[in-house]
Motif scaffolding. Sequence first.
Motif, mmCIF file in Angstrom:
data_model
loop_
_atom_site.group_PDB
_atom_site.id
_atom_site.type_symbol
_atom_site.label_atom_id
_atom_site.label_comp_id
_atom_site.label_asym_id
_atom_site.label_seq_id
_atom_site.Cartn_x
_atom_site.Cartn_y
_atom_site.Cartn_z
ATOM 1 N N LEU A 112 -21.133 19.803 -69.485
ATOM 2 C CA LEU A 112 -22.423 19.786 -70.166
ATOM 3 C C LEU A 112 -23.336 18.859 -69.374
ATOM 4 O O LEU A 112 -23.072 17.662 -69.276
ATOM 5 C CB LEU A 112 -22.302 19.239 -71.589
ATOM 6 C CG LEU A 112 -21.711 20.129 -72.652
ATOM 7 C CD1 LEU A 112 -21.535 19.361 -73.948
ATOM 8 C CD2 LEU A 112 -22.612 21.324 -72.888
ATOM 9 N N ALA A 113 -24.387 19.416 -68.810
ATOM 10 C CA ALA A 113 -25.343 18.616 -68.045
ATOM 11 C C ALA A 113 -26.596 18.431 -68.894
ATOM 12 O O ALA A 113 -27.154 19.402 -69.418
ATOM 13 C CB ALA A 113 -25.679 19.307 -66.737
ATOM 14 N N ARG A 114 -27.031 17.187 -68.995
ATOM 15 C CA ARG A 114 -28.241 16.888 -69.769
ATOM 16 C C ARG A 114 -29.438 16.960 -68.832
ATOM 17 O O ARG A 114 -29.567 16.167 -67.906
ATOM 18 C CB ARG A 114 -28.135 15.502 -70.395
ATOM 19 C CG ARG A 114 -29.249 15.194 -71.341
ATOM 20 C CD ARG A 114 -28.980 13.901 -72.053
ATOM 21 N NE ARG A 114 -29.980 13.673 -73.055
ATOM 22 C CZ ARG A 114 -30.334 12.471 -73.467
ATOM 23 N NH1 ARG A 114 -29.738 11.402 -72.986
ATOM 24 N NH2 ARG A 114 -31.261 12.336 -74.379
ATOM 25 N N THR A 115 -30.302 17.915 -69.106
ATOM 26 C CA THR A 115 -31.485 18.123 -68.268
ATOM 27 C C THR A 115 -32.733 17.775 -69.063
ATOM 28 O O THR A 115 -32.654 17.478 -70.262
ATOM 29 C CB THR A 115 -31.571 19.589 -67.800
ATOM 30 O OG1 THR A 115 -31.841 20.414 -68.938
ATOM 31 C CG2 THR A 115 -30.287 20.030 -67.123
ATOM 32 N N GLU A 116 -33.877 17.881 -68.415
ATOM 33 C CA GLU A 116 -35.147 17.646 -69.110
ATOM 34 C C GLU A 116 -35.350 18.651 -70.234
ATOM 35 O O GLU A 116 -36.026 18.362 -71.218
ATOM 36 C CB GLU A 116 -36.307 17.731 -68.125
ATOM 37 C CG GLU A 116 -36.350 16.604 -67.131
ATOM 38 C CD GLU A 116 -37.498 16.765 -66.133
ATOM 39 O OE1 GLU A 116 -38.300 17.716 -66.272
ATOM 40 O OE2 GLU A 116 -37.577 15.935 -65.231
ATOM 41 N N ASP A 117 -34.779 19.836 -70.079
ATOM 42 C CA ASP A 117 -34.948 20.914 -71.055
ATOM 43 C C ASP A 117 -33.859 20.950 -72.117
ATOM 44 O O ASP A 117 -33.826 21.857 -72.941
ATOM 45 C CB ASP A 117 -34.978 22.262 -70.338
ATOM 46 C CG ASP A 117 -36.128 22.355 -69.349
ATOM 47 O OD1 ASP A 117 -37.202 21.782 -69.632
ATOM 48 O OD2 ASP A 117 -35.939 22.978 -68.290
ATOM 49 N N GLY A 118 -32.941 20.005 -72.090
ATOM 50 C CA GLY A 118 -31.834 19.984 -73.042
ATOM 51 C C GLY A 118 -30.508 20.089 -72.313
ATOM 52 O O GLY A 118 -30.405 19.802 -71.129
ATOM 53 N N TRP A 119 -29.491 20.516 -73.030
ATOM 54 C CA TRP A 119 -28.150 20.622 -72.463
ATOM 55 C C TRP A 119 -27.935 21.980 -71.822
ATOM 56 O O TRP A 119 -28.355 22.997 -72.358
ATOM 57 C CB TRP A 119 -27.090 20.408 -73.547
ATOM 58 C CG TRP A 119 -27.034 19.020 -74.072
ATOM 59 C CD1 TRP A 119 -27.588 18.567 -75.237
ATOM 60 C CD2 TRP A 119 -26.384 17.898 -73.474
ATOM 61 N NE1 TRP A 119 -27.329 17.224 -75.389
ATOM 62 C CE2 TRP A 119 -26.585 16.784 -74.320
ATOM 63 C CE3 TRP A 119 -25.657 17.718 -72.306
ATOM 64 C CZ2 TRP A 119 -26.088 15.522 -74.035
ATOM 65 C CZ3 TRP A 119 -25.153 16.448 -72.018
ATOM 66 C CH2 TRP A 119 -25.366 15.369 -72.870
ATOM 67 N N GLU A 120 -27.266 21.977 -70.676
ATOM 68 C CA GLU A 120 -26.823 23.205 -70.034
ATOM 69 C C GLU A 120 -25.311 23.118 -69.912
ATOM 70 O O GLU A 120 -24.777 22.103 -69.477
ATOM 71 C CB GLU A 120 -27.446 23.355 -68.639
ATOM 72 C CG GLU A 120 -28.931 23.606 -68.666
ATOM 73 C CD GLU A 120 -29.517 23.778 -67.274
ATOM 74 O OE1 GLU A 120 -28.743 23.908 -66.298
ATOM 75 O OE2 GLU A 120 -30.748 23.787 -67.182
ATOM 76 N N ALA A 121 -24.631 24.173 -70.307
ATOM 77 C CA ALA A 121 -23.162 24.170 -70.281
ATOM 78 C C ALA A 121 -22.646 25.204 -69.304
ATOM 79 O O ALA A 121 -23.268 26.241 -69.086
ATOM 80 C CB ALA A 121 -22.616 24.458 -71.673
ATOM 81 N N SER A 122 -21.500 24.881 -68.735
ATOM 82 C CA SER A 122 -20.784 25.846 -67.908
ATOM 83 C C SER A 122 -19.293 25.584 -68.070
ATOM 84 O O SER A 122 -18.874 24.435 -68.178
ATOM 85 C CB SER A 122 -21.199 25.741 -66.438
ATOM 86 O OG SER A 122 -20.947 24.449 -65.938
ATOM 87 N N ASP A 123 -18.533 26.684 -68.125
ATOM 88 C CA ASP A 123 -17.088 26.479 -68.177
ATOM 89 C C ASP A 123 -16.637 26.169 -66.758
ATOM 90 O O ASP A 123 -17.342 26.433 -65.790
ATOM 91 C CB ASP A 123 -16.350 27.668 -68.775
ATOM 92 C CG ASP A 123 -16.495 28.926 -67.964
ATOM 93 O OD1 ASP A 123 -17.413 29.013 -67.126
ATOM 94 O OD2 ASP A 123 -15.686 29.846 -68.160
ATOM 95 N N THR A 124 -15.490 25.576 -66.648
ATOM 96 C CA THR A 124 -15.019 25.185 -65.333
ATOM 97 C C THR A 124 -13.511 25.307 -65.258
ATOM 98 O O THR A 124 -12.828 25.178 -66.259
ATOM 99 C CB THR A 124 -15.472 23.755 -64.990
ATOM 100 O OG1 THR A 124 -15.146 23.469 -63.638
ATOM 101 C CG2 THR A 124 -14.816 22.730 -65.885
ATOM 102 N N GLU A 125 -13.038 25.587 -64.089
ATOM 103 C CA GLU A 125 -11.604 25.628 -63.824
ATOM 104 C C GLU A 125 -11.210 24.299 -63.198
ATOM 105 O O GLU A 125 -11.918 23.792 -62.331
ATOM 106 C CB GLU A 125 -11.264 26.775 -62.876
ATOM 107 C CG GLU A 125 -11.405 28.137 -63.502
ATOM 108 C CD GLU A 125 -10.415 28.376 -64.625
ATOM 109 O OE1 GLU A 125 -9.256 27.947 -64.531
ATOM 110 O OE2 GLU A 125 -10.819 29.003 -65.623
ATOM 111 N N LEU A 126 -10.099 23.783 -63.614
ATOM 112 C CA LEU A 126 -9.624 22.505 -63.100
ATOM 113 C C LEU A 126 -8.476 22.671 -62.117
ATOM 114 O O LEU A 126 -7.836 21.690 -61.750
ATOM 115 C CB LEU A 126 -9.185 21.603 -64.264
ATOM 116 C CG LEU A 126 -10.267 21.272 -65.281
ATOM 117 C CD1 LEU A 126 -9.695 20.391 -66.384
ATOM 118 C CD2 LEU A 126 -11.456 20.593 -64.625
#
Length: 178
Positions: A7-21
């Motif tokens: 979850l990245a907090r940007t100027e426009d709010g939160w953006e989410a991306s799933d990720t493989e570890l």
Amino acid sequence: MYFAALLARTEDGWEASDTELDDVETLADLADLARDAATDDEETVLVFIEQEDAWFGVVRVDGEEDPRIYVSDATAAARSSYGEILLTDELLGREPGDDDGTDVDALDLDGTEDGEPEDAEEPSDDLGESVPAGPVGDLGLLADLGVSEKDLATLDSGDALGELAGLLGAEDVLEGVR
């Protein structure tokens, strides 16, 4: 099964991306993955990791600062390869390189200590001595984002990440990557 999302907090709010570890072997690798998800060098990025409703972890990365970590159940996380990434010596209050006290150099090839009879009791796999039961880490890592220490500490592992995303105002974006 595990679930991991950024979850990245940007100027426009939160953006989410799933990720493989799969390619993540260390906390530094995980922090680099989070930094790569940021669109701005100063953005806050949260890494959510959940393993089979048994435990969850949150890693906060702010720019080039050291990651801050919270794990809901250290004992359960210690049994997971992804949990082991989060359970650093520093987080567990150990000196770097400390382990279960077994001197690997003093072991024969059969796993017994030099001069020890082979029928001696095996070293314990009990994690209780090296990993504390219950939550570990920085309970205040989300305080400035509106999640109090009490809120974080009382999350139920069943849907903790969903509840946490709701407290952050990012429930919809997290559900979009589930």
